[in-house]
Design a protein around this motif. Structure first.
Motif, mmCIF file in Angstrom:
data_model
loop_
_atom_site.group_PDB
_atom_site.id
_atom_site.type_symbol
_atom_site.label_atom_id
_atom_site.label_comp_id
_atom_site.label_asym_id
_atom_site.label_seq_id
_atom_site.Cartn_x
_atom_site.Cartn_y
_atom_site.Cartn_z
ATOM 1 N N ARG A 5 0.793 -1.229 0.000
ATOM 2 C CA ARG A 5 0.000 0.000 0.000
ATOM 3 C C ARG A 5 0.825 1.279 0.000
ATOM 4 O O ARG A 5 0.307 2.345 -0.324
ATOM 5 C CB ARG A 5 -0.942 0.004 1.202
ATOM 6 N N LYS A 6 2.083 1.212 0.376
ATOM 7 C CA LYS A 6 2.949 2.395 0.434
ATOM 8 C C LYS A 6 4.253 2.067 -0.259
ATOM 9 O O LYS A 6 4.701 0.924 -0.242
ATOM 10 C CB LYS A 6 3.290 2.750 1.886
ATOM 11 N N VAL A 7 4.866 3.099 -0.804
ATOM 12 C CA VAL A 7 6.182 2.906 -1.411
ATOM 13 C C VAL A 7 7.077 4.065 -1.009
ATOM 14 O O VAL A 7 6.625 5.203 -0.884
ATOM 15 C CB VAL A 7 6.099 2.745 -2.954
ATOM 16 N N ARG A 8 8.328 3.755 -0.787
ATOM 17 C CA ARG A 8 9.333 4.747 -0.414
ATOM 18 C C ARG A 8 10.573 4.537 -1.273
ATOM 19 O O ARG A 8 10.806 3.463 -1.822
ATOM 20 C CB ARG A 8 9.736 4.598 1.065
ATOM 21 N N LEU A 9 11.372 5.574 -1.334
ATOM 22 C CA LEU A 9 12.685 5.478 -1.968
ATOM 23 C C LEU A 9 13.598 6.461 -1.276
ATOM 24 O O LEU A 9 13.141 7.358 -0.572
ATOM 25 C CB LEU A 9 12.605 5.736 -3.474
ATOM 26 N N GLY B 275 7.259 15.303 -9.341
ATOM 27 C CA GLY B 275 6.305 15.217 -10.443
ATOM 28 C C GLY B 275 5.527 13.913 -10.467
ATOM 29 O O GLY B 275 4.451 13.827 -11.067
ATOM 30 N N LEU B 276 6.043 12.891 -9.810
ATOM 31 C CA LEU B 276 5.354 11.595 -9.719
ATOM 32 C C LEU B 276 4.517 11.487 -8.445
ATOM 33 O O LEU B 276 3.905 10.446 -8.199
ATOM 34 C CB LEU B 276 6.372 10.449 -9.757
ATOM 35 N N GLY B 277 4.539 12.544 -7.621
ATOM 36 C CA GLY B 277 3.746 12.535 -6.396
ATOM 37 C C GLY B 277 4.488 12.062 -5.163
ATOM 38 O O GLY B 277 3.887 11.882 -4.104
ATOM 39 N N TYR B 278 5.800 11.876 -5.272
ATOM 40 C CA TYR B 278 6.596 11.479 -4.110
ATOM 41 C C TYR B 278 6.905 12.724 -3.288
ATOM 42 O O TYR B 278 7.246 13.769 -3.845
ATOM 43 C CB TYR B 278 7.887 10.783 -4.542
ATOM 44 N N THR B 279 6.785 12.604 -1.981
ATOM 45 C CA THR B 279 7.044 13.730 -1.089
ATOM 46 C C THR B 279 8.031 13.312 -0.011
ATOM 47 O O THR B 279 8.234 12.115 0.239
ATOM 48 C CB THR B 279 5.744 14.209 -0.411
ATOM 49 N N ASP B 280 8.610 14.294 0.639
ATOM 50 C CA ASP B 280 9.528 14.054 1.743
ATOM 51 C C ASP B 280 8.752 13.379 2.878
ATOM 52 O O ASP B 280 7.758 13.910 3.357
ATOM 53 C CB ASP B 280 10.119 15.382 2.207
ATOM 54 N N SER B 281 9.187 12.224 3.296
ATOM 55 C CA SER B 281 8.513 11.470 4.363
ATOM 56 C C SER B 281 8.929 11.930 5.747
ATOM 57 O O SER B 281 8.530 11.334 6.747
ATOM 58 C CB SER B 281 8.795 9.969 4.218
ATOM 59 N N GLU B 282 9.743 12.979 5.799
ATOM 60 C CA GLU B 282 10.181 13.570 7.058
ATOM 61 C C GLU B 282 10.736 12.530 8.027
ATOM 62 O O GLU B 282 10.294 12.408 9.168
ATOM 63 C CB GLU B 282 9.043 14.372 7.690
ATOM 64 N N CYS B 283 11.691 11.770 7.518
ATOM 65 C CA CYS B 283 12.377 10.804 8.373
ATOM 66 C C CYS B 283 13.844 10.763 7.965
ATOM 67 O O CYS B 283 14.207 11.157 6.864
ATOM 68 C CB CYS B 283 11.740 9.419 8.276
ATOM 69 N N GLU C 109 20.393 15.513 -5.646
ATOM 70 C CA GLU C 109 19.162 16.266 -5.465
ATOM 71 C C GLU C 109 18.479 16.649 -6.774
ATOM 72 O O GLU C 109 17.292 16.950 -6.785
ATOM 73 C CB GLU C 109 19.413 17.524 -4.615
ATOM 74 N N ARG C 110 19.203 16.588 -7.888
ATOM 75 C CA ARG C 110 18.603 16.971 -9.175
ATOM 76 C C ARG C 110 17.409 16.090 -9.525
ATOM 77 O O ARG C 110 16.544 16.507 -10.290
ATOM 78 C CB ARG C 110 19.635 16.956 -10.291
ATOM 79 N N VAL C 111 17.316 14.887 -8.966
ATOM 80 C CA VAL C 111 16.194 14.001 -9.282
ATOM 81 C C VAL C 111 14.963 14.288 -8.426
ATOM 82 O O VAL C 111 13.902 13.729 -8.674
ATOM 83 C CB VAL C 111 16.567 12.509 -9.167
ATOM 84 N N LEU C 112 15.099 15.162 -7.436
ATOM 85 C CA LEU C 112 13.960 15.428 -6.555
ATOM 86 C C LEU C 112 12.769 16.002 -7.325
ATOM 87 O O LEU C 112 11.621 15.663 -7.034
ATOM 88 C CB LEU C 112 14.368 16.341 -5.409
ATOM 89 N N GLY C 113 13.007 16.838 -8.307
ATOM 90 C CA GLY C 113 11.926 17.379 -9.131
ATOM 91 C C GLY C 113 11.212 16.293 -9.911
ATOM 92 O O GLY C 113 9.986 16.321 -10.065
ATOM 93 N N PHE C 114 11.981 15.315 -10.409
ATOM 94 C CA PHE C 114 11.390 14.176 -11.116
ATOM 95 C C PHE C 114 10.424 13.434 -10.199
ATOM 96 O O PHE C 114 9.271 13.183 -10.552
ATOM 97 C CB PHE C 114 12.504 13.247 -11.626
ATOM 98 N N TYR C 115 10.892 13.093 -8.986
ATOM 99 C CA TYR C 115 10.035 12.344 -8.064
ATOM 100 C C TYR C 115 8.858 13.186 -7.575
ATOM 101 O O TYR C 115 7.750 12.664 -7.399
ATOM 102 C CB TYR C 115 10.850 11.796 -6.895
#
Length: 160
Positions: A117-121, A136-144, A128-134
């Motif tokens: 049900r959940k996915v992390r990476l 755009g896919l709906g991935y957010t900082d999980s604050e951990c 950090e250049r890939v952060l914009g890519f992720y």
């Protein structure tokens, strides 16, 4: 995109790729792609990482291929609580074509098929250049903060 290439062309390029689990004959190309994308580290043997992922029923390496050529990869697995993605790689000549998005979607589908049900990476510092890519896919900082510890001494070192 390259000169003379449209967004529609690059989306079509991504759709021409078939996704499947890695085969023995793919491993050389997989490791070469990870190296070309700067994903390997001296302390993680990529050959061992592929073998470990293939050995378990809760993990795999998916490859995006055209014919016999590996153009993208993702190592996907789950731990019973959430899924994880590693080694998301796209041939540098195909980056920006939509293939990365399709590769992540293939891994998410693999995880969904296993009721995850959940996915992390994780994104390494310096990448950090890939952060914009992720994003755009709906991935957010999980604050951990991800912490780690080696359970076996690195190969070639003396254990105490």
């Amino acid at each position: 995109m390259t000169a003379g290439t449209t967004a529609q062309d690059t989306t079509r390029d991504a759709l021409d790729v078939a996704f499947r689990e890695v085969a023995d004959d793919d491993v050389e190309q997989v490791v070469a792609l990870w190296e070309a994308c700067g994903l390997t580290r001296p302390w993680n043997d990529p050959w061992v990482d592929v073998a470990d992922a293939r050995r378990g029923s809760t993990s795999t390496v998916l490859v995006g291929v055209v014919g016999d050529r590996v153009l993208s990869t993702v190592l996907a697995g789950h731990d019973g609580h959430r899924g994880w993605l590693y080694y998301v790689a796209v041939d540098p000549a195909r980056q920006g074509s939509g293939l990365g998005r399709a590769t992540v979607a293939a891994a998410e589908d693999w995880l969904r098929a296993r009721d995850v049900r959940k996915v992390r990476l994780m994104v390494r510092h310096g990448n950090e250049r890939v952060l914009g890519f992720y994003d755009g896919l709906g991935y957010t900082d999980s604050e951990c903060v991800v912490l780690g510890r080696d359970l076996q001494p690195p190969e070639g070192s003396r254990s105490r």
